[in-house]
Design a protein around this motif. Structure first.
Motif, PDB file in Angstrom:
ATOM      1  N   TRP A 184      10.425  25.144  10.893  1.00 27.34           N
ATOM      2  CA  TRP A 184      10.867  24.312  12.025  1.00 27.34           C
ATOM      3  C   TRP A 184      10.192  24.765  13.320  1.00 27.34           C
ATOM      4  O   TRP A 184       9.600  23.977  14.041  1.00 27.34           O
ATOM      5  CB  TRP A 184      12.400  24.418  12.135  1.00 27.34           C
ATOM      6  CG  TRP A 184      13.015  23.895  13.393  1.00 27.34           C
ATOM      7  CD1 TRP A 184      13.002  22.607  13.840  1.00 27.34           C
ATOM      8  CD2 TRP A 184      13.745  24.645  14.373  1.00 27.34           C
ATOM      9  NE1 TRP A 184      13.686  22.514  15.024  1.00 27.34           N
ATOM     10  CE2 TRP A 184      14.155  23.743  15.367  1.00 27.34           C
ATOM     11  CE3 TRP A 184      14.115  25.988  14.498  1.00 27.34           C
ATOM     12  CZ2 TRP A 184      14.899  24.133  16.482  1.00 27.34           C
ATOM     13  CZ3 TRP A 184      14.871  26.387  15.601  1.00 27.34           C
ATOM     14  CH2 TRP A 184      15.255  25.471  16.575  1.00 27.34           C
ATOM     15  N   LEU A 185      10.219  26.080  13.578  1.00 25.52           N
ATOM     16  CA  LEU A 185       9.680  26.504  14.859  1.00 25.52           C
ATOM     17  C   LEU A 185       8.151  26.525  14.876  1.00 25.52           C
ATOM     18  O   LEU A 185       7.533  26.285  15.907  1.00 25.52           O
ATOM     19  CB  LEU A 185      10.306  27.813  15.326  1.00 25.52           C
ATOM     20  CG  LEU A 185      10.192  29.060  14.481  1.00 25.52           C
ATOM     21  CD1 LEU A 185       9.019  29.872  14.932  1.00 25.52           C
ATOM     22  CD2 LEU A 185      11.475  29.855  14.614  1.00 25.52           C
ATOM     23  N   MET A 186       7.527  26.743  13.701  1.00 22.19           N
ATOM     24  CA  MET A 186       6.058  26.660  13.644  1.00 22.19           C
ATOM     25  C   MET A 186       5.634  25.216  13.922  1.00 22.19           C
ATOM     26  O   MET A 186       4.644  24.974  14.605  1.00 22.19           O
ATOM     27  CB  MET A 186       5.537  27.081  12.272  1.00 22.19           C
ATOM     28  CG  MET A 186       5.668  28.570  11.983  1.00 22.19           C
ATOM     29  SD  MET A 186       4.555  29.595  12.935  1.00 22.19           S
ATOM     30  CE  MET A 186       3.027  29.330  12.069  1.00 22.19           C
ATOM     31  N   GLY A 187       6.417  24.264  13.390  1.00 24.51           N
ATOM     32  CA  GLY A 187       6.110  22.844  13.623  1.00 24.51           C
ATOM     33  C   GLY A 187       6.182  22.533  15.119  1.00 24.51           C
ATOM     34  O   GLY A 187       5.296  21.883  15.672  1.00 24.51           O
ATOM     35  N   LEU A 188       7.231  23.049  15.764  1.00 23.62           N
ATOM     36  CA  LEU A 188       7.374  22.772  17.199  1.00 23.62           C
ATOM     37  C   LEU A 188       6.258  23.422  18.005  1.00 23.62           C
ATOM     38  O   LEU A 188       5.641  22.787  18.854  1.00 23.62           O
ATOM     39  CB  LEU A 188       8.734  23.293  17.696  1.00 23.62           C
ATOM     40  CG  LEU A 188       9.938  22.433  17.338  1.00 23.62           C
ATOM     41  CD1 LEU A 188      11.235  23.126  17.699  1.00 23.62           C
ATOM     42  CD2 LEU A 188       9.851  21.086  18.066  1.00 23.62           C
TER      43      LEU A 188
END
Ligand SMILES: C[S@@+](CC[C@H](N)C(=O)[O-])C[C@H]1O[C@@H](n2cnc3c(N)ncnc32)[C@H](O)[C@@H]1O
Length: 317
Positions: free
Chosen positions: A91-95
């Motif tokens: 999730w945070l890598m995507g953001l």
């Protein structure tokens, strides 16, 4: 371990650690020397009053309950399984990818030219090495820019991330064994702090408030915190509502909630919080933040989550 067993283990761990923390507090108030983990220090039972003896027994019982369910080790095994089912790091890598952060952050050099530096990340309560692995991931790049390897190829990192992962009980040599509360202020503030499913493990409301304030302090202006917690904490506690939690984050601590990046899964609330570039325009102290009060009617609540802020701490932030 099955999903059901993992769920039972995490629920029991939270229940028993809360009970242990409250019984230790009661025993200390009655003058008993008790460590946080429930070990009784220097007690000669003949010197204890009946009330103290009862309190010491209560502490022992709570510590035994915790040990019997497998303690923090079993809890971390269960958490590892839960993490594999919903990947916070994905999730945070995507953001960060969508913000262009994975190629590093742009800095303007003294001569006016642009370069890039690593994104400084602190992961609090790391029970896996997914982010550390991402930061280490390399690829071969030929000087002319294609990826076939060969003599002229050089190894380069895929992502410009500099990750420091900590946990009070490390499960991997690359995860530093440290308590977040004991960390001194960093020399260089972090660009991002990951605090996933940790605040709900912190046993006292005051320490939860301290954790949020300390995260705010550790971030540079414009930095972000990826905060996740069970939705149960917000919806099944008499002393917490979602709206009040968001008031604590914004008016209390001073964060801005990045609504476009914040989301919910059926069980987990995923927040992206940014530290404003200048003095927080939303921060505005209310005495409510320093106390606990019922926010819902009714008797049956599955959870007692709440947060207490210290006015002195948030004003220093
Ligand atoms: C439920 S696990 C969450 C792990 C992982 N971040 C995730 O998203 O699944 C909580 C972890 O936080 C750690 N933890 C709790 N309090 C901490 C503190 N004060 N400092 C560092 N780690 C802490 C626990 O040891 C545990 O490994």
């Amino acid at each position: 371990m099955s999903r059901k067993r993992a769920r039972v283990a995490t629920t029991k761990f939270h229940k028993y650690t809360q009970e242990l923390a409250s019984s230790v507090q009661r025993a200390r108030q009655a003058g008993c020397l008790v460590r946080d983990d429930g070990v009784i220090v220097d007690v000669v039972s003949s010197n204890l009053s009946p009330k103290q003896l009862a309190l010491v027994e209560e502490v022992k019982q709570c510590a035994n309950n915790l040990e019997a369910m497998g303690g923090r080790e079993e809890y971390q095994r269960a958490s590892q399984l839960n993490t594999s089912l919903f990947s916070t790091s994905k999730w945070l890598m995507g953001l960060m990818g969508s913000w262009g952060w994975l190629e590093g952050l742009k800095v303007v050099d003294r001569d006016g030219s642009d370069s890039r530096r690593d994104v400084r990340i602190l992961e609090i309560g790391a029970i896996n090495t997914q982010l550390l692995d991402a930061a280490k991931k390399t690829r071969l790049r030929r000087n002319n820019g294609d990826f076939n390897g060969g003599i002229a190829a050089k190894v380069e990192r895929v992502y410009r991330l500099n990750v420091r992962a900590i946990d009070i009980r490390s499960t991997d040599p690359r995860i530093e064994q440290s308590d977040f509360f004991a960390l001194p202020n960093p020399k260089d503030a972090y660009d991002a702090i990951v605090c996933s499913m940790v605040i709900n493990c912190v046993t006292s409301p005051q320490d939860r408030g301290k954790m949020l304030t300390k995260i705010f302090n550790f971030l540079r202006p414009g930095g972000v915190c990826f905060l996740t917690l069970p939705r149960l904490c917000l919806h099944q506690s008499k002393t917490m509502t979602r709206a009040y939690f968001e008031e604590i984050l914004t008016k209390g601590v001073g964060f801005e909630i990045m609504k476009e990046a914040t989301k919910d899964s059926p069980k987990i609330a995923f927040y992206v919080l940014s530290r404003p570039m200048n003095l927080s325009p939303v921060k505005c102290w209310s005495d409510n933040f320093g106390t606990v009060r019922p926010l819902k009617n009714g008797k049956k609540f599955r959870n007692s989550f709440t947060v207490i802020l210290s006015q002195a701490e948030v004003e220093r932030a």
